[in-house]
Scaffold this motif. Structure first.
Motif, PDB file in Angstrom:
ATOM      1  N   PHE A  99     -28.030  39.198  24.017  1.00 22.99           N
ATOM      2  CA  PHE A  99     -29.006  38.226  24.238  1.00 22.99           C
ATOM      3  C   PHE A  99     -29.747  37.908  25.602  1.00 22.99           C
ATOM      4  CE2 PHE A  99     -25.902  37.289  20.829  1.00 22.99           C
ATOM      5  CZ  PHE A  99     -26.861  37.118  19.710  1.00 22.99           C
ATOM      6  N   CYS A 100     -31.037  37.562  25.652  1.00 17.70           N
ATOM      7  CA  CYS A 100     -31.541  37.485  27.105  1.00 17.70           C
ATOM      8  C   CYS A 100     -31.382  36.103  27.661  1.00 17.70           C
ATOM      9  CB  CYS A 100     -32.896  37.756  26.978  1.00 17.70           C
ATOM     10  SG  CYS A 100     -33.903  36.562  25.964  1.00 17.70           S
ATOM     11  N   SER A 101     -30.877  35.025  26.850  1.00 14.39           N
ATOM     12  CA  SER A 101     -30.761  33.584  26.901  1.00 14.39           C
ATOM     13  C   SER A 101     -29.742  32.987  25.811  1.00 14.39           C
ATOM     14  CB  SER A 101     -32.140  32.779  27.062  1.00 14.39           C
ATOM     15  OG  SER A 101     -32.594  32.780  25.666  1.00 14.39           O
ATOM     16  N   THR A 102     -29.171  31.729  26.488  1.00  9.29           N
ATOM     17  CA  THR A 102     -28.415  30.890  25.522  1.00  9.29           C
ATOM     18  C   THR A 102     -29.235  30.701  24.459  1.00  9.29           C
ATOM     19  OG1 THR A 102     -27.105  30.327  27.438  1.00  9.29           O
ATOM     20  CG2 THR A 102     -26.925  28.867  25.541  1.00  9.29           C
ATOM     21  N   LYS A 103     -30.408  30.120  24.732  1.00  7.38           N
ATOM     22  CA  LYS A 103     -31.407  29.691  23.764  1.00  7.38           C
ATOM     23  C   LYS A 103     -31.648  30.990  22.549  1.00  7.38           C
ATOM     24  CE  LYS A 103     -36.350  28.180  22.756  1.00  7.38           C
ATOM     25  NZ  LYS A 103     -37.527  28.043  23.709  1.00  7.38           N
ATOM     26  N   CYS A 104     -31.837  32.115  22.847  1.00  8.48           N
ATOM     27  CA  CYS A 104     -31.662  33.299  21.647  1.00  8.48           C
ATOM     28  C   CYS A 104     -30.367  33.250  21.139  1.00  8.48           C
ATOM     29  CB  CYS A 104     -32.211  34.528  22.427  1.00  8.48           C
ATOM     30  SG  CYS A 104     -33.828  34.638  22.604  1.00  8.48           S
ATOM     31  N   LEU A 105     -29.325  33.364  21.826  1.00  6.28           N
ATOM     32  CA  LEU A 105     -28.022  33.238  21.184  1.00  6.28           C
ATOM     33  C   LEU A 105     -27.859  32.154  20.292  1.00  6.28           C
ATOM     34  CD1 LEU A 105     -25.057  33.983  20.699  1.00  6.28           C
ATOM     35  CD2 LEU A 105     -24.468  32.627  22.821  1.00  6.28           C
ATOM     36  N   ARG A 107     -30.151  30.380  18.663  1.00  4.38           N
ATOM     37  CA  ARG A 107     -31.065  30.676  17.474  1.00  4.38           C
ATOM     38  C   ARG A 107     -30.794  31.529  16.588  1.00  4.38           C
ATOM     39  NH1 ARG A 107     -36.798  30.957  19.954  1.00  4.38           N
ATOM     40  NH2 ARG A 107     -35.676  32.731  20.967  1.00  4.38           N
ATOM     41  N   PHE A 108     -30.189  32.619  17.252  1.00  5.85           N
ATOM     42  CA  PHE A 108     -29.389  33.692  16.262  1.00  5.85           C
ATOM     43  C   PHE A 108     -28.443  33.269  15.262  1.00  5.85           C
ATOM     44  CE2 PHE A 108     -26.595  37.520  15.739  1.00  5.85           C
ATOM     45  CZ  PHE A 108     -27.486  38.210  15.141  1.00  5.85           C
ATOM     46  N   VAL A 109     -27.665  32.373  15.987  1.00  2.00           N
ATOM     47  CA  VAL A 109     -26.260  31.844  14.939  1.00  2.00           C
ATOM     48  C   VAL A 109     -26.832  30.500  14.220  1.00  2.00           C
ATOM     49  CG1 VAL A 109     -24.667  32.749  16.399  1.00  2.00           C
ATOM     50  CG2 VAL A 109     -25.259  30.450  16.885  1.00  2.00           C
ATOM     51  N   GLY A 110     -28.037  30.014  14.508  1.00  4.60           N
ATOM     52  CA  GLY A 110     -28.452  29.055  13.714  1.00  4.60           C
ATOM     53  C   GLY A 110     -28.524  27.654  14.239  1.00  4.60           C
ATOM     54  N   LEU A 111     -28.345  27.688  15.398  1.00  4.37           N
ATOM     55  CA  LEU A 111     -28.185  26.301  15.992  1.00  4.37           C
ATOM     56  C   LEU A 111     -29.408  25.959  16.813  1.00  4.37           C
ATOM     57  CD1 LEU A 111     -24.492  26.516  17.195  1.00  4.37           C
ATOM     58  CD2 LEU A 111     -25.541  25.353  15.353  1.00  4.37           C
TER      59      LEU A 111
END
Length: 111
Positions: A99-105, A107-111
């Motif tokens: 992941f390029c950022s915590t935001k993407c991480l 979003r990926f897990v649905g948070l």
């Protein structure tokens, strides 16, 4: 009877390191193996000074190297969420995902 898959799968780096003990003139390479049946696979192999591939674990793949291609890792990873490419050391990893950022991480897990 043990299959080639069971014998070699997940051991590519280990088998390369063992081969280097016997043939230190070889160079270890990290990258991707494109299997005609399985597609793109993370992989380790060796090459000689002429660029010839020596792959001690190629038998793990169903085609055993026939019609396969090797691609050396260039140091960049693609974010599985947004597709942005960044150097590996700038990425965040969760299991096998980059992941390029915590935001993407998140979003990926649905948070």
């Amino acid at each position: 009877m043990t299959t080639d898959y069971e014998t070699y799968r997940g051991r590519c780096k280990e088998l390369c390191e063992m081969t280097l003990l016997e043939k230190p003139e070889l160079i270890m390479v990290r990258g991707f193996y494109y299997c005609p049946m399985w597609g793109k696979q993370e992989h380790w192999w060796l090459k000689d000074s002429g660029g010839n591939i020596v792959d001690p674990s190629v038998r793990q793949f169903p085609t055993k190297g026939v019609a396969a291609e090797y691609e050396e890792f260039d140091g960049t990873c693609e974010c599985v969420e947004c597709g942005v490419e960044k150097p590996e050391d700038e990425m965040k990893f969760e299991s096998n995902y980059a992941f390029c950022s915590t935001k993407c991480l998140m979003r990926f897990v649905g948070l």
